[in-house]
Motif scaffolding. Structure first.
Motif, mmCIF file in Angstrom:
data_model
loop_
_atom_site.group_PDB
_atom_site.id
_atom_site.type_symbol
_atom_site.label_atom_id
_atom_site.label_comp_id
_atom_site.label_asym_id
_atom_site.label_seq_id
_atom_site.Cartn_x
_atom_site.Cartn_y
_atom_site.Cartn_z
ATOM 1 N N GLN A 38 0.910 -1.543 0.106
ATOM 2 C CA GLN A 38 0.062 0.146 -0.121
ATOM 3 C C GLN A 38 0.859 1.342 0.371
ATOM 4 O OE1 GLN A 38 -2.880 -0.185 -0.582
ATOM 5 N NE2 GLN A 38 -3.080 -2.216 -0.529
ATOM 6 N N LEU A 39 2.745 1.408 0.662
ATOM 7 C CA LEU A 39 2.747 2.509 0.456
ATOM 8 C C LEU A 39 3.192 3.042 -0.324
ATOM 9 C CD1 LEU A 39 4.920 2.426 3.632
ATOM 10 C CD2 LEU A 39 3.700 4.401 2.718
ATOM 11 N N ALA A 40 4.237 1.625 -1.127
ATOM 12 C CA ALA A 40 4.783 2.101 -2.848
ATOM 13 C C ALA A 40 3.632 2.090 -3.334
ATOM 14 C CB ALA A 40 5.197 0.034 -2.862
ATOM 15 N N LEU A 41 2.493 1.560 -3.645
ATOM 16 C CA LEU A 41 0.955 2.327 -4.699
ATOM 17 C C LEU A 41 1.120 3.325 -4.172
ATOM 18 C CD1 LEU A 41 -1.174 -0.625 -5.045
ATOM 19 C CD2 LEU A 41 0.807 0.238 -6.637
ATOM 20 N N LYS A 42 1.078 4.135 -2.861
ATOM 21 C CA LYS A 42 0.884 5.382 -2.948
ATOM 22 C C LYS A 42 2.210 6.528 -3.164
ATOM 23 C CE LYS A 42 0.452 8.698 1.630
ATOM 24 N NZ LYS A 42 0.412 8.049 3.185
ATOM 25 N N ILE A 43 3.446 5.405 -2.856
ATOM 26 C CA ILE A 43 4.704 6.826 -3.565
ATOM 27 C C ILE A 43 4.642 6.528 -4.932
ATOM 28 C CG2 ILE A 43 7.347 7.196 -3.440
ATOM 29 C CD1 ILE A 43 5.392 7.044 -1.017
ATOM 30 N N GLU A 44 4.521 5.375 -5.908
ATOM 31 C CA GLU A 44 4.145 5.738 -7.009
ATOM 32 C C GLU A 44 3.029 6.723 -7.330
ATOM 33 O OE1 GLU A 44 4.210 1.642 -8.973
ATOM 34 O OE2 GLU A 44 4.919 0.811 -7.217
ATOM 35 N N ASP A 45 1.979 6.649 -6.589
ATOM 36 C CA ASP A 45 1.211 7.059 -7.204
ATOM 37 C C ASP A 45 0.892 8.737 -7.574
ATOM 38 O OD1 ASP A 45 -2.119 7.664 -8.140
ATOM 39 O OD2 ASP A 45 -2.245 9.034 -5.997
ATOM 40 N N VAL A 46 1.912 9.234 -5.667
ATOM 41 C CA VAL A 46 2.013 10.502 -5.437
ATOM 42 C C VAL A 46 3.382 11.465 -6.396
ATOM 43 C CG1 VAL A 46 2.771 12.237 -3.497
ATOM 44 C CG2 VAL A 46 0.653 10.775 -3.097
ATOM 45 N N HIS A 47 4.315 10.413 -6.093
ATOM 46 C CA HIS A 47 5.554 10.554 -6.700
ATOM 47 C C HIS A 47 5.547 10.019 -8.011
ATOM 48 C CE1 HIS A 47 6.436 12.931 -2.963
ATOM 49 N NE2 HIS A 47 6.405 11.910 -2.047
ATOM 50 N N GLY A 48 5.192 9.279 -8.777
ATOM 51 C CA GLY A 48 5.523 9.077 -10.574
ATOM 52 C C GLY A 48 6.350 9.942 -10.908
ATOM 53 N N ASP A 49 6.341 10.621 -11.169
ATOM 54 C CA ASP A 49 7.212 11.769 -11.771
ATOM 55 C C ASP A 49 8.327 11.749 -11.367
ATOM 56 O OD1 ASP A 49 5.807 13.083 -9.675
ATOM 57 O OD2 ASP A 49 5.433 14.858 -11.255
ATOM 58 N N HIS A 50 8.182 11.443 -10.074
ATOM 59 C CA HIS A 50 10.277 11.563 -9.331
ATOM 60 C C HIS A 50 10.898 10.901 -10.172
ATOM 61 C CE1 HIS A 50 12.527 12.115 -6.851
ATOM 62 N NE2 HIS A 50 12.868 13.088 -6.204
ATOM 63 N N PRO A 51 12.136 11.251 -10.665
ATOM 64 C CA PRO A 51 13.073 10.228 -11.086
ATOM 65 C C PRO A 51 13.856 9.254 -10.381
ATOM 66 C CG PRO A 51 14.642 12.429 -11.562
ATOM 67 C CD PRO A 51 12.949 12.636 -10.068
#
Length: 172
Positions: A38-51
């Motif tokens: 769940q945390l990983a999905l959240k990070i991917e969703d919120v910060h997906g544009d971060h390199p």
């Protein structure tokens, strides 16, 4: 895992070791992986544009969750009851050891997706929590696998104390 923990369990009955593994590792993994996913999905969703965003980590953890759950169920329902009775079935043990190799590959993929758990300087609290949790998962999985492979899955040979199999050392 420290050698002292391996040594601590080396001479314990398999039943005690099986109970320890289920409580200390299986139950913990069942809590860790869904939370980390769940945390990983959240990070991917919120910060997906971060390199440095760990793209694909949530999906990988979901796959690991299913594979590890299947693995632990086989251990708990088939292998552990046998080992608890000091029966060492080589077929199921070798299957579990092969699956342990797959778990190690899964750990390597986590390391690859996270740049070896290297946080960017601007990582938010959730991202930091994710990587701390992943570090703990990796350590727990490594300890779990090492304890099973080096202690539980190794048949203990009884040491003869008398009779035809006993030698005092002078017959050589």
């Amino acid at each position: 895992m420290t050698n002292t923990i391996i040594e601590q369990w080396q001479d314990k009955p398999n039943l005690e070791l099986v109970e320890f593994i289920v409580e200390r590792f299986h139950q913990v993994h069942r809590q860790q992986l869904p939370e980390l996913k769940q945390l990983a999905l959240k990070i991917e969703d919120v910060h997906g544009d971060h390199p440095q965003a760990p793209q694909g980590l949530g999906e990988h953890l979901d796959n690991m969750l299913h594979e590890l759950e299947s693995h632990m169920m086989k251990e708990e329902q088939i292998l552990f009851p046998m080992l608890a009775r000091d029966i060492y079935p080589s077929g199921p043990i070798s299957v579990m050891e092969e699956e342990h190799e797959q778990h190690d590959q899964d750990i390597q993929k986590i390391r690859m997706l996270t740049n070896d758990l290297t946080l960017p300087e601007d990582a938010c609290g959730s991202w930091q929590a994710l990587y701390r949790g992943l570090a703990e998962l990796i350590q727990d999985l490594n300890d779990h696998i090492e304890l099973e492979n080096t202690v539980l899955f190794v048949e203990q040979q009884p040491v003869p104390t008398h009779g035809k199999d006993f030698c005092c050392g002078s017959c050589q």
